[in-house]
Design an enzyme around this catalytic site. Structure first.
Site, PDB file in Angstrom:
ATOM      1  N   LYS A 193       0.889  -1.360   0.232  1.00  0.00           N
ATOM      2  CA  LYS A 193      -0.218  -0.096   0.085  1.00  0.00           C
ATOM      3  C   LYS A 193       0.804   1.175  -0.106  1.00  0.00           C
ATOM      4  CE  LYS A 193      -3.540   2.477   2.523  1.00  0.00           C
ATOM      5  NZ  LYS A 193      -4.430   2.198   3.827  1.00  0.00           N
ATOM      6  N   LYS A 246      -2.300  -1.818  -3.665  1.00  0.00           N
ATOM      7  CA  LYS A 246      -3.229  -0.639  -3.613  1.00  0.00           C
ATOM      8  C   LYS A 246      -2.185   0.684  -3.700  1.00  0.00           C
ATOM      9  CE  LYS A 246      -6.242   1.994  -0.630  1.00  0.00           C
ATOM     10  NZ  LYS A 246      -6.806   1.988   0.756  1.00  0.00           N
TER      11      LYS A 246
END
Length: 324
Positions: A193, A246
């Protein structure tokens, strides 16, 4: 004699015959924002078509998903009250805990994924507990994350998805779940992320923008490419069952690297900024929305994603239903 590659593109039937990348409704995970209160259905200004619902209005969204054939949802909570230690996040009757119980009772066929983080519940908007200098304390935050995960498991969640990016969070949550007998609750780790400008609209949706500073000390630096594999390896060692990459669209290279190196399900998170940019251009009439969205979905699958978290899930399901 050169090879005529175009022979395999001569008709739709031919192209469909040879294709090897597929998108199905079963691949889609739809994020839902649940707001504490009553009679709430508020559209998020920076995410046209996406709403925050109170629990008494959430049937509108869930019924639409059932009709479309979408089976998996990711829940984010917006509480009425926030404090420095995110105490609302792990209350037995918290906004997400109540939502999990309600959905499990009334819509038992949904796979419910609970996002675990402090940012929606802290008054300062950071993803953990702060020290006197405003630095997010890692190990103290793990204790809170363990409490959140346990409260979700008790409510009946199927999958825990910690998105905080604290070191050791998967191990902590795994230990807490095992100790309390929740052996079948899966862990979907936001292992990869990045600290990204693509999250802006989400922070409007979840009221989770930091009140000061940024999240660069715990979310990954997109200018450094060598830590993604180590992050994934460590989370798998600690007990992760899925790996999220992500954002998705600007990190397809990372997603493919993760998919090629690990034999576990990889989840592409197509984030709010990706949605909002596409939606804004579509509303202006500048792009073919359906064509652009489906091209993105196939790009995620081509890069190795097994499933896709996307705010476009309902639209994609409609497109797929039309093609059927």
């Amino acid at each position: 004699m050169y090879k005529r590659h175009r022979k395999l593109r001569t008709s739709a039937v031919m192209r469909n015959l040879v294709k090897d990348v597929y998108v199905s409704k079963e691949d889609l995970i739809y994020p839902i924002f649940v707001e504490e209160g009553e009679n709430i259905k508020n559209e998020i200004e920076s995410m046209p078509g996406i709403f925050r619902y109170s629990l008494d209005r959430i049937d509108e969204e869930l019924d639409a998903l059932v009709e479309l054939g979408i089976n998996s949802i990711l829940l984010f909570g917006i509480p009425k009250h926030k404090d420095e230690c995110a105490t609302e996040s792990y209350k037995e009757d918290g906004v997400i805990q109540n939502a999990i119980r309600y959905i499990k009772k009334n819509y038992p066929n949904f796979l419910i994924i609970g996002d675990v983080c402090c940012c929606e519940y802290t008054s300062h908007g950071h993803c953990g507990i702060l020290d006197e200098n405003g630095y997010v304390k890692n190990d103290e935050t793990l204790e809170v994350l363990g409490k959140i995960a346990l409260s979700y498991a008790k409510a009946g969640v199927d999958v825990i998805a910690p998105s905080d990016m604290m070191d050791g969070r998967i191990q902590k949550i795994s230990q807490v779940l095992e100790k309390n007998g929740f052996h079948n609750v899966a862990l979907m780790s936001y292992a990869v992320k990045y600290s990204s400008a693509f999250y802006g609209p989400f922070r409007d949706a979840a009221d989770s923008a930091p009140k000061f500073g940024n999240r660069k000390t715990y979310q990954m630096d997109f200018r450094y490419s060598k830590d993604a594999i180590d992050e994934v390896r460590e989370d798998l060692k600690q007990g992760a069952d899925f790996i999220i990459v992500k954002p998705a669209l600007s990190y397809l290279d990372v997603m493919q690297k993760v998919s090629n190196n690990f034999n576990v399900p990889v989840i592409a998170y197509s984030v709010s900024g990706e949605y909002s940019m596409t939606k804004a251009a579509a509303l202006k009439g500048w792009i073919d929305e359906k064509a652009i969205v489906m091209e993105q979905m196939y790009a995620f699958k081509r890069a190795g994603a097994n499933a896709i978290i996307t705010y476009y899930a309902k639209d994609v399901a409609k497109y797929l239903n039309e093609s059927d």
